[in-house]
Design an enzyme around this catalytic site. Structure first.
Site, PDB file in Angstrom:
ATOM      1  N   LYS A  32       0.808  -1.204   0.000  1.00  0.00           N
ATOM      2  CA  LYS A  32       0.000   0.000   0.000  1.00  0.00           C
ATOM      3  C   LYS A  32       0.852   1.268   0.000  1.00  0.00           C
ATOM      4  CE  LYS A  32      -1.218   1.415   3.783  1.00  0.00           C
ATOM      5  NZ  LYS A  32      -1.708   1.762   5.122  1.00  0.00           N
ATOM      6  N   THR A  33       1.837   1.292   0.877  1.00  0.00           N
ATOM      7  CA  THR A  33       2.686   2.473   0.962  1.00  0.00           C
ATOM      8  C   THR A  33       3.435   2.693  -0.337  1.00  0.00           C
ATOM      9  OG1 THR A  33       2.990   1.931   3.279  1.00  0.00           O
ATOM     10  CG2 THR A  33       4.398   3.644   2.384  1.00  0.00           C
ATOM     11  N   ASP A 218      -4.690   8.196   3.303  1.00  0.00           N
ATOM     12  CA  ASP A 218      -4.189   6.885   3.714  1.00  0.00           C
ATOM     13  C   ASP A 218      -4.988   6.393   4.919  1.00  0.00           C
ATOM     14  OD1 ASP A 218      -2.635   4.670   3.833  1.00  0.00           O
ATOM     15  OD2 ASP A 218      -0.897   5.649   4.749  1.00  0.00           O
ATOM     16  N   GLU A 219      -4.957   5.109   5.190  1.00  0.00           N
ATOM     17  CA  GLU A 219      -5.669   4.527   6.343  1.00  0.00           C
ATOM     18  C   GLU A 219      -7.110   5.027   6.384  1.00  0.00           C
ATOM     19  OE1 GLU A 219      -4.231   2.237   7.824  1.00  0.00           O
ATOM     20  OE2 GLU A 219      -2.081   2.614   8.032  1.00  0.00           O
ATOM     21  N   GLN A 249      -8.663  -3.770   8.683  1.00  0.00           N
ATOM     22  CA  GLN A 249      -7.695  -3.213   9.630  1.00  0.00           C
ATOM     23  C   GLN A 249      -8.210  -1.965  10.335  1.00  0.00           C
ATOM     24  OE1 GLN A 249      -3.417  -3.457   8.512  1.00  0.00           O
ATOM     25  NE2 GLN A 249      -4.203  -3.989   6.496  1.00  0.00           N
ATOM     26  N   ARG A 603       1.577  -8.525  11.032  1.00  0.00           N
ATOM     27  CA  ARG A 603       2.867  -7.824  11.125  1.00  0.00           C
ATOM     28  C   ARG A 603       4.016  -8.790  10.879  1.00  0.00           C
ATOM     29  NH1 ARG A 603       1.241  -4.058   9.424  1.00  0.00           N
ATOM     30  NH2 ARG A 603      -0.740  -5.139   9.365  1.00  0.00           N
TER      31      ARG A 603
END
Length: 730
Positions: A32-33, A218-219, A249, A603
DNA sequence: ATGTGGGTGATTTTT
DNA sequence: TCACCCACAT
C-alpha cells in the site's frame, strides 16, 4: 517516470489512475505504501506541482517516511507536497485562517488531559459535582458528540434524555466557550473548525479546493465523520481524490472512526474506480491463514481474498504458560534461541500486547535476560509533568489568553496555590478578561510600592518575566528563548537540588526537550515557538520511534499498524485482556478486537508466536485467566500448541499430532532473587534494579508488609516493602 | 501553602 | 502495584 518497476498489474493500474475518484482496498502487506508513494511520484513527474497535492496520513511517522521515499523517486519536490496527519495539516491551515472564526493564529492546542482539566473546571464553575459523573466521563461523551459532528449549538434535549446526558449538554457549550476564550482548540476542533470555516466562507473553501488538485487519504478505514466531511468538501471541485484503506484493519472505531466512510465515499463519488490489492508480499502462508481464520468470523467485511506467493513457512506456535512471568521468560528464551539458530538480530523481533500495563513483566524479564529492547508508548514524553510545566510557560508566552496554561505556571510559583488562583480567576471573570490581563493590571498597580507579601512577590516576578520575554521574543530563536527561560525559572536548579534519581531523570527530560527544539528548528523553514508547540502537541510515541537500534521492540497492537517484523510475538491471549472486555461485549466490539488480532498477526513475516498465561498479576494480585475465545476460532490442527505440564519435573510427552507437553522449570528465576524475604537481615548487602547496591539498616513488619530500611550507594536511605522491592543478593 | 500518609480505584487502545 | 485524592499536620 516512464516505467514503473517493481509493481504488479493492479498496483500499476492504481498508481496510474490519476484523474477522478478512486478507492484502493489494500490488504495487509500488499504494498500500500509503495502504491501511495509511486502515485505521488507519478503525479509529480507528470507535471503536477507539489503544493497541489494533499496527502493525509494517520501518523506523522508515516508521512515522514513517505516523503523521504518520494524524495528518492522524484527529488526535492517531495518536500513541498502537503503531507501529514489530518490534525497537523489542518492545524496549519487554521493558523492562517483562524482569525475568521474568532481565534488568532497563535491558538493553543489542548491535548486530552488539558481537555479533561478544562472540563473539570467548567463543571465546577457550573456548580456541578465532579464525583459523579467524573469529568473524564463527561469529556469523553462530548468527544463522541464532536466526532459525530454534533455541535454544541445543535443539542436537542429529548424527553428521554437522562441526567447524565443533561449534564453533558450543559457542560459541552460552556466547554466550547471556554476554549474560545482561551484561544484554544482541542484535537477534535482541529477537524471541526475547518469545516465551520469552510461552511461560513465559501471563498476560503474555494481557495483550498483550487489549491489541492489532488487529494490522497491513507488509512481511510480509520477516518471519522469530520475527516470525511473535510475531504469531501475539499475534493468536490476537482474530484481527484484517492482513498486507500483496508476495512479489515479498522481498529479505531472507539475513537470515532467510521468504516461507513467507505460506503459514504461510494455513495458520494459514484463514478469511483475500485482497485483491490490482494497479493500479500509479507507473510508466509501459515501466518496468513491464522490471520484469516480469525477475521473470517466477522460478518461485516468487504470481500477480498488475500493470497501470498510466499512459502508455507514454519507452523505458527501457540504457547500456554502457568504465569505471566513464565510467558515473558518463554518469549525471552525463544528470542535467544531464534537468534542463535537463525541469523537474526534483536531488531528482528516485535512483542505485541493489548494494553500498555502488560509491558511491565516483559520488560523486567527481558532485562533479566540481558536482551536490549525499546518500548513504544506508555507514558508519553510530552505528557510528563516536568515537560508540561515547561510547555506551559511557552504556551503563555505564545498565547497569553490561555488561562489554563497560565494557572499551571502560577501554581509552580512559591507561595501560590488554589486560593490565589481562585481569586485571580474570579477577578478575570468579573472584568471578563483573561487571567493574564488581571495579572498585568495587578502588577501595574503594585509596582513601585514597598510592602509586599510572598504571594505578591511571586505574582510580580512571574508577570515581569513574561513581560520581558514578550518584548524580546521576536529577536531570538525558539531554542535560545526556551533555554534562557528555563534557566531563569530555575526549574533545573530546583531539580538538581532534589538530587534524587527521579529528579535527575526529569532534568534529562528537560534537556531532551531542548534538543527537541533544536532539532525542530533545524528541519523547519521558519521555525517559531508557535510552530514548535503545534508540532509537540501532535506527535505521538510511534512518531519518534526509531528502528535504528538493534533491540527488540515492544508496543501495543494498535501502535503496530503499518509495521512489519520477521518474528512477532502476540502475548496475553486471554479473555478479558484480548479480547479486552468490560461488560458483555457487543458484536461490534468483538469484531473490532478481531480486526486488531488480524493487524497484529499480519505484522509477522516469517514466524508468529502466540501465548497466554493461566495466571497473571493484575491490579497487584494473582488472577486466574481463561484463554482467549479467539483461540477457539482458529483451526488448531496446523498450529504447534505447547503447554506446560500440570505436574512439574516430568519428561516431555507427545499427545496427538499437534499438542506437545513441555516443562518450564528452567523458566523460574534462578538469578539469586530473594524468594524467602527473611534472608534480608540487618547488615546484608543487597541489590536493587534501580538503586543499585545497598546495605540493610533495619528490618520491620511481618509477612506481606515486611519492610527494610536500606542505605543505597546511589541515593542514600530508602524504605522499601520487601514484597515489591525485588531485591537480589550477589 | 505545602508535605505526608493512608485509602482507593484503576487499565484499553491514540490524533 | 501504583498513582491520585483527600484529610490532616505544620
Amino acid at each position: 517516470m516512464n516505467h514503473l518497476p517493481d509493481l504488479n498489474e493492479e498496483q500499476k493500474a492504481a498508481v496510474e489512475y490519476s484523474y477522478g475518484p478512486s478507492m484502493i482496498i489494500a490488504g495487509a502487506g500488499s504494498g500500500k505504501t509503495r502504491v501511495l508513494t509511486y502515485k505521488i511520484a507519478h503525479l509529480l513527474s507528470s507535471g503536477v506541482r507539489p503544493y497541489e497535492i494533499l496527502a493525509l496520513t494517520f501518523t506523522n511517522k508515516a508521512a515522514g517516511e513517505m516523503k523521504s521515499r518520494i524524495m528518492k523517486l522524484a527529488g526535492r519536490d517531495a518536500n513541498d507536497v502537503w503531507m501529514g496527519t489530518f490534525h497537523s495539516i489542518f492545524a496549519r491551515i487554521l493558523r492562517a485562517e483562524a482569525h475568521n472564526i474568532g481565534f488568532s493564529r497563535n491558538y493553543t492546542i489542548y491535548d486530552d488531559s488539558d481537555s479533561e482539566k478544562l472540563t473539570e473546571s467548567v463543571m465546577k464553575d457550573l456548580g456541578l459535582s465532579t464525583d459523579n459523573p467524573k469529568p473524564k466521563a463527561v469529556i469523553s461523551h462530548i468527544k463522541i458528540l464532536k466526532n459525530k459532528l454534533i455541535l454544541h449549538d445543535q443539542l436537542t434535549d429529548g424527553n428521554n434524555s437522562n441526567s447524565f446526558q443533561k449534564i453533558v449538554h450543559k457542560v459541552y457549550p460552556e466547554y466550547q466557550t471556554r476554549l474560545l476564550k482561551n484561544n484554544a482548540m482541542d484535537f477534535d476542533d482541529l477537524l471541526i473548525n475547518p469545516i465551520l470555516l469552510f461552511r461560513s466562507y465559501p471563498d476560503i473553501l474555494e481557495k483550498y479546493q483550487r489549491r489541492f488538485r489532488f487529494i490522497l487519504v491513507d488509512e481511510y478505514q480509520d477516518t471519522n465523520l469530520a475527516q470525511y466531511e473535510i475531504t469531501k468538501m475539499l475534493a468536490s471541485l476537482h474530484r481527484n481524490i484517492s482513498v486507500v484503506g483496508d476495512d479489515a484493519q479498522s481498529i479505531y472505531r472507539w475513537r470515532g472512526a467510521e468504516i461507513e466512510n467507505i460506503f459514504s465515499f461510494q455513495r458520494d463519488f459514484p463514478d469511483y474506480k475500485l482497485f483491490k490489492l490482494e497479493r500479500n508480499y509479507r507473510s508466509t502462508k501459515k501466518i496468513l491463514s491464522v490471520a484469516d481464520s480469525i477475521i473470517s468470523n466477522n460478518r461485516r467485511q468487504i470481500r477480498k481474498s488475500l493470497f501470498t506467493e510466499r512459502e508455507d513457512g514454519e507452523r505458527v506456535v501457540l504457547n500456554e504458560t502457568l504465569t505471566d512471568r513464565d510467558e515473558a521468560h518463554l518469549i525471552s528464551k525463544t528470542i535467544l534461541k531464534e537468534i542463535s539458530s537463525r541469523k537474526l538480530n534483536f531488531r528482528d523481533f516485535l512483542i505485541l500486547y493489548r494494553t500498555n500495563a502488560q509491558s511491565r513483566v516483559l520488560e523486567d524479564t527481558l532485562r533479566l535476560n540481558h536482551i536490549p529492547y525499546v518500548l513504544v508508548g506508555g507514558v508519553k514524553f510530552y505528557e510528563r509533568k516536568e515537560i508540561k510545566d515547561v510547555l506551559a510557560y511557552l504556551k503563555v508566552l505564545v498565547n497569553p489568553k490561555d488561562d489554563e496554561a497560565l494557572i499551571r505556571v502560577l501554581k509552580l510559583q512559591d507561595g501560590i496555590g488554589d486560593g490565589t488562583v481562585d481569586k485571580l480567576r474570579s477577578a478575570a471573570k468579573e472584568h471578563s478578561s483573561s487571567v493574564y490581563d488581571v495579572l498585568i493590571r495587578f502588577i501595574n498597580e503594585r509596582e513601585g510600592k514597598q510592602k509586599r507579601t510572598r504571594i505578591e512577590a511571586g505574582l510580580l516576578n512571574l508577570a515581569s518575566l513574561f513581560r520581558k520575554y514578550h518584548e524580546v521574543m521576536a529577536e531570538f530563536s525558539p531554542g535560545e528563548l526556551v533555554r534562557s527561560l528555563i534557566d531563569e525559572t530555575g526549574i533545573i536548579r530546583q531539580l538538581r537540588n532534589e538530587g534524587t534519581i527521579e529528579a535527575n531523570e526529569r532534568m534529562n527530560n528537560i534537556q531532551e526537550l531542548l534538543s527537541g527544539i533544536t532539532e525542530y528548528s533545524d528541519k523547519t523553514d521558519n521555525p517559531s515557538l508557535e510552530g514548535f508547540l503545534q508540532e509537540v502537541s501532535l506527535v505521538t510515541d510511534i512518531d519518534t520511534y526509531e528502528d535504528s537500534k538493534n533491540a527488540v521492540t515492544l508496543m501495543t497492537m494498535h501502535s503496530s499498524k503499518g509495521l512489519e517484523f520477521p518474528v512477532v510475538f502476540i502475548a496475553g491471549l486471554e479473555d478479558g485482556i484480548f479480547p479486552l472486555l468490560n461488560s458483555p461485549p457487543t458484536q461490534e466490539e468483538l469484531e473490532e478486537e478481531r480486526r486488531l488480532f488480524y493487524v497484529a498477526a499480519t505484522r509477522a513475516k516469517d514466524r508468529l508466536y502466540m501465548s497466554y498465561a493461566l495466571q497473571r498479576y493484575r491490579f497487584g494480585s494473582f488472577c486466574y485467566q481463561i484463554r482467549s475465545r479467539f483461540l477457539d476460532e482458529i483451526d488448531l490442527s496446523d498450529i504447534e500448541f505447547i503447554r506446560p505440564s500440570t505436574q512439574r519435573n516430568k519428561v516431555v510427552q507427545e499427545v496427538g499430532s499437534s499438542i506437545r507437553y513441555e516443562y518450564f522449570n528452567d523458566l523460574t528465576d534462578t538469578n539469586d532473587h530473594i524468594v524467602d524475604k527473611q534472608i534480608v537481615r540487618k547488615g546484608a548487602v543487597v541489590f536493587h534494579e534501580k538503586f543499585g547496591r545497598g546495605t540493610v539498616i533495619e528490618v520491620s513488619g511481618k509477612g506481606e508488609r515486611r519492610k527494610a530500611q536500606i542505605y543505597f550507594d546511589t541515593i542514600g536511605l530508602k524504605s522499601l516493602v520487601l514484597k515489591y522491592a525485588n531485591l537480589s543478593i550477589k
